[in-house]
Design a protein around this motif. Sequence first.
Motif, mmCIF file in Angstrom:
data_model
loop_
_atom_site.group_PDB
_atom_site.id
_atom_site.type_symbol
_atom_site.label_atom_id
_atom_site.label_comp_id
_atom_site.label_asym_id
_atom_site.label_seq_id
_atom_site.Cartn_x
_atom_site.Cartn_y
_atom_site.Cartn_z
ATOM 1 N N ASP A 1 -6.007 -5.863 -1.760
ATOM 2 C CA ASP A 1 -6.365 -7.078 -1.030
ATOM 3 C C ASP A 1 -6.395 -6.738 0.455
ATOM 4 N N THR A 2 -7.579 -6.832 1.069
ATOM 5 C CA THR A 2 -7.699 -6.441 2.476
ATOM 6 C C THR A 2 -6.967 -7.393 3.404
ATOM 7 N N GLY B 1 -3.020 -6.414 2.321
ATOM 8 C CA GLY B 1 -2.684 -5.011 2.157
ATOM 9 C C GLY B 1 -1.851 -4.736 0.921
ATOM 10 N N GLU C 1 0.828 -1.206 0.000
ATOM 11 C CA GLU C 1 0.000 0.000 0.000
ATOM 12 C C GLU C 1 0.863 1.258 0.000
#
Length: 403
Positions: free
Chosen positions: A265-266, A269, A216
């Motif tokens: 993508d949670t 990250g 991120e």
Amino acid sequence: MSGAVRWAVGALIFPLLAACGARPADGPPPAPTVLVSAPVQRDIVDWDEFVGRFEAIQSVEVRPRVSGYVQSVGFRDGDIVKKGQLLFVIDPRPYQAALAQARADQASAEAQAVNAGVELERAKTLLDKGFVSKSTYDSRLAQQRSAQAAVAAAKAQVQARQLDVGFTRITSPIAGRVSDHRVDVGNLVASSGQEPTLLTTVVSLNPIHFAFTGSEAVYLKYQRANEAGTRTSSRYASNPVDIQLQDETGFNWHGRMDFVDNAMDTGSGTIRGRAVVPNPDLLLTPGMYGRMRLLGSGAYKALLVPDAAVMADQSDKVVMVAAAGDTVQPRKVTLGPIVDGLRVIRGGLAPTDRVIIEGQQRVRPGMKVAPKPGRIVAAAPTAPQPKVLTQPAAAASPAGDAE
């Protein structure tokens, strides 16, 4: 000891003591000699490194479209195949017989349609002369139209049976490398049911994709650069990449970005990215591991010094410089990446500073030195310095769309 002997010993010792006592006091040691040079100034771009794997651009599972017994296999396991090359033959005889039946049905329907047309013409003639009723004519018209529809249905059945016969010859839908055959000659394969029988797989090789994930933090860096116009997002520009294989020491494979995913993508990250790489010799194979270097910034002015000139001071990084009066002064610096063997200094150093590039281990802050001019030499370039793709402010991508 006799007086003469004592006199002789004294005559030897007294001059030595006098000489020792008469030695002048030592002066300050000379200033150590060091080599100094101004930092190298150069326009550079940053490259970010990622790890990933190669993926086939096209990957096809070959399955039958009709059921039957495998009659022959037309390839060798692991071969390079062309698009349209024959892979399997399913016994076509049942489907050829069905095609013959459909053609016979078509001929019968066409004959009935001709007869219905004749009957309609006769009824029309009699109707004009008043010998048959209007209802009889309407009945003949309906029969003629029904016969024409039957001909159309028969033709459709012939086309369907022709397709079935064609489907008994299974060809490669793409060019690439075929896997092993999963079904031997004589086995029954099914095209219906929960899952049709898998015959083999084919993957394309040239060009090939390189898939990776970025954090991120890197995503945000690229977003800010896109908003500033210094580096266009890989969603809109084919930014260059270089790739190094596991057994290579350099980044010998070159490609371009062609995809960035639409969401993070949670769980991890990270966000997925992909580059396309030419593979003319077919050396690269799906699943192979590699390290990728992606254009990470726009061009900017940078100061570079030898990495050996950078010293650690607890958690800080410092560079020793020969300041006014040839006095050693430490400069706290912010480091960047290594470019052509030299360390990029992002902050803390001026272009006119005399950086100590040799002998810095023998000096300490505040010490006087005897500087001699040196030279900072860069290694041969290890990465291309591409023309950075920029965009006008009006064409900037929406917030959150940069990569």
